[in-house]
Write an enzyme that holds these catalytic residues in place. Structure first.
Site, PDB file in Angstrom:
ATOM      1  CE1 TYR A  33      31.074  49.084  30.914  1.00 27.68           C
ATOM      2  CE2 TYR A  33      30.314  49.544  33.140  1.00 27.68           C
ATOM      3  CZ  TYR A  33      31.344  49.421  32.226  1.00 27.68           C
ATOM      4  OH  TYR A  33      32.640  49.633  32.634  1.00 27.68           O
TER       5      TYR A  33
ATOM      6  CG  ASN B  52      40.691  51.855  29.387  1.00 28.45           C
ATOM      7  OD1 ASN B  52      41.216  50.885  29.927  1.00 28.45           O
ATOM      8  ND2 ASN B  52      39.372  52.013  29.338  1.00 28.45           N
TER       9      ASN B  52
ATOM     10  CE  LYS C  71      25.553  38.937  54.154  1.00 30.11           C
ATOM     11  NZ  LYS C  71      25.849  40.126  54.931  1.00 30.11           N
TER      12      LYS C  71
ATOM     13  CE  LYS D 233      33.222  42.614  35.356  1.00 32.15           C
ATOM     14  NZ  LYS D 233      33.949  43.046  34.182  1.00 32.15           N
ATOM     15  CB  SER D 234      30.421  39.797  41.847  1.00 27.49           C
ATOM     16  OG  SER D 234      29.780  38.550  42.013  1.00 27.49           O
TER      17      SER D 234
ATOM     18  CG  LEU E 225      38.212  40.293  41.513  1.00 25.04           C
ATOM     19  CD1 LEU E 225      36.796  39.859  41.851  1.00 25.04           C
ATOM     20  CD2 LEU E 225      39.114  40.169  42.733  1.00 25.04           C
TER      21      LEU E 225
ATOM     22  CG  ASP F  55      32.745  51.924  37.307  1.00 22.94           C
ATOM     23  OD1 ASP F  55      33.359  53.007  37.246  1.00 22.94           O
ATOM     24  OD2 ASP F  55      32.710  51.111  36.362  1.00 22.94           O
TER      25      ASP F  55
ATOM     26  CE  LYS G 260      33.842  53.308  33.645  1.00 19.96           C
ATOM     27  NZ  LYS G 260      32.765  52.394  34.011  1.00 19.96           N
TER      28      LYS G 260
ATOM     29  CE  LYS H 222      29.237  31.332  49.526  1.00 21.26           C
ATOM     30  NZ  LYS H 222      30.592  31.527  48.952  1.00 21.26           N
TER      31      LYS H 222
ATOM     32  CB  SER I 100      39.374  38.665  32.632  1.00 19.07           C
ATOM     33  OG  SER I 100      39.429  37.351  32.145  1.00 19.07           O
TER      34      SER I 100
ATOM     35  CG  ASN J 252      27.670  34.597  43.350  1.00 16.95           C
ATOM     36  OD1 ASN J 252      27.432  34.840  44.533  1.00 16.95           O
ATOM     37  ND2 ASN J 252      27.919  33.382  42.911  1.00 16.95           N
TER      38      ASN J 252
END
Length: 323
Positions: free
Chosen positions: A55, A167, A278, A270-271, A219, A50, A84, A275, A221, A273
């Site tokens: 962005y 939205n 995964k 969304k991450s 998660l 996404d 988008k 670790k 924000s 990181n």
């Protein structure tokens, strides 16, 4: 799509993987990281990516997808890519050029899903957030039904396999659904959705119209300074979520993601990181009980982290309605 992928069927016959990788990162994160983490996400099994013009990293995300196709990890048809249409491009004549610009940045022939990012139009131009000399947003007035008609043409032209919105509140969705001569319904509505804002009324409305709800901010924000109301409680520290996590030997984040899947909601994780990227794939490996689901339903408190108050006086600001 990859047969191993857990997918939902969209109202146009295409399939969307129920778990997606969110690529947004704050400005201070170097763009090169988007390339790295997107490649990594594909390596560990994410097939739904996404992204958005807003962005400012479609070039890097596109590069990641193309490099994973080039090295044989995936085929183009295994990837479900969303872009988008930003608020400064909602005038009908600007829609297709905006999509074509995204495709050029991505160096892809089509996107799997193209959605209207936000229903409130802003003044067209290079600035993503056009402001006047007093720092106030400059609005534009656009009939979103006309915008939608051009999205339908983009689908017919094969530039986007599916088209949807983000939205939108119920009234804004109804405006499109009730449009005379509607050719394609939106396949999805991507909205902020998590246990503190579970969107159950909007979800019921969407399901009754065969529209898939896609959850961002699942998660809570990342406390992004301009975007997020930071006076709110931290979702992943919630005692009920933590207790359920402990019981299943999972993390609170995985519980929050799994909750959405079991409600038939497509969820974005969304991450940046590795670790955690995964780890987020493990959401496919366990199940919450009906009691768990009920307990999490009970956490709803209409906390909206992404309230975008800087455009709250726009006539099309979506969050003034109950849902």
């Amino acid at each position: 799509m990859d047969p191993k992928c857990q997918c939902l069927e969209l109202n146009d016959g295409h399939f969307i993987p129920i778990l997606g990788f969110g690529t947004y990162a704050p400005e201070e994160v170097p763009k090169s990281e988007a390339l790295e983490v997107t490649k990594f996400a594909i390596d560990v099994g994410f097939r739904h990516i996404d992204c958005a013009h807003l962005y400012q990293n479609e070039e890097q995300v596109g590069q990641a997808i193309r490099s994973k196709i080039a090295d044989g990890t995936v085929k183009r048809e295994d990837i479900f890519y969303t872009s988008k249409l930003w608020s400064t491009f909602l005038r009908p004549e600007l829609v297709q050029p905006a999509l074509e610009k995204s495709l050029k940045n991505l160096q892809l022939d089509y996107v799997d899903l193209y959605i209207i990012h936000f229903p409130a139009a802003l003044k067209p131009g290079e600035e993503l957030f056009p402001k006047d000399e007093n720092g106030k947003m400059i609005f534009d007035t656009v009939d979103l039904c006309r915008t939608w008609e051009v999205l339908e043409k983009c689908k017919d032209a094969g530039l986007a396999k599916s088209i949807g919105v983000s939205n939108f509140n119920r009234k804004q969705l109804e405006k499109i659904l009730n449009k005379p001569g509607l050719k394609y319904k939106p396949v999805c509505n991507q909205v902020e959705c998590h246990p503190y804002l579970n969107q159950s009324k909007l979800l019921d409305f969407c399901k009754s119209n065969d529209i898939v709800l896609v959850a961002y901010g699942a998660l809570g924000s990342q406390r992004l300074k301009d975007w997020v109301n930071s006076s709110y409680p931290v979702l992943l520290e919630d005692p009920v979520l933590c207790a359920i996590a402990k019981k299943h030997k999972q993390t609170p984040a995985l519980i929050a993601l799994r909750y959405q899947m079991q409600r038939g909601v497509v969820v974005l994780a969304k991450s940046y990181n590795k670790k955690r990227i995964k780890e987020n794939m493990q959401v496919l490996d366990f199940e919450l009980t009906p009691e768990d689901m009920k307990a999490i339903d009970g956490l709803n408190r209409n906390v909206r982290y992404y309230d975008l108050l800087f455009i709250s006086d726009h006539p099309d600001y979506p969050y003034s309605e109950e849902y």
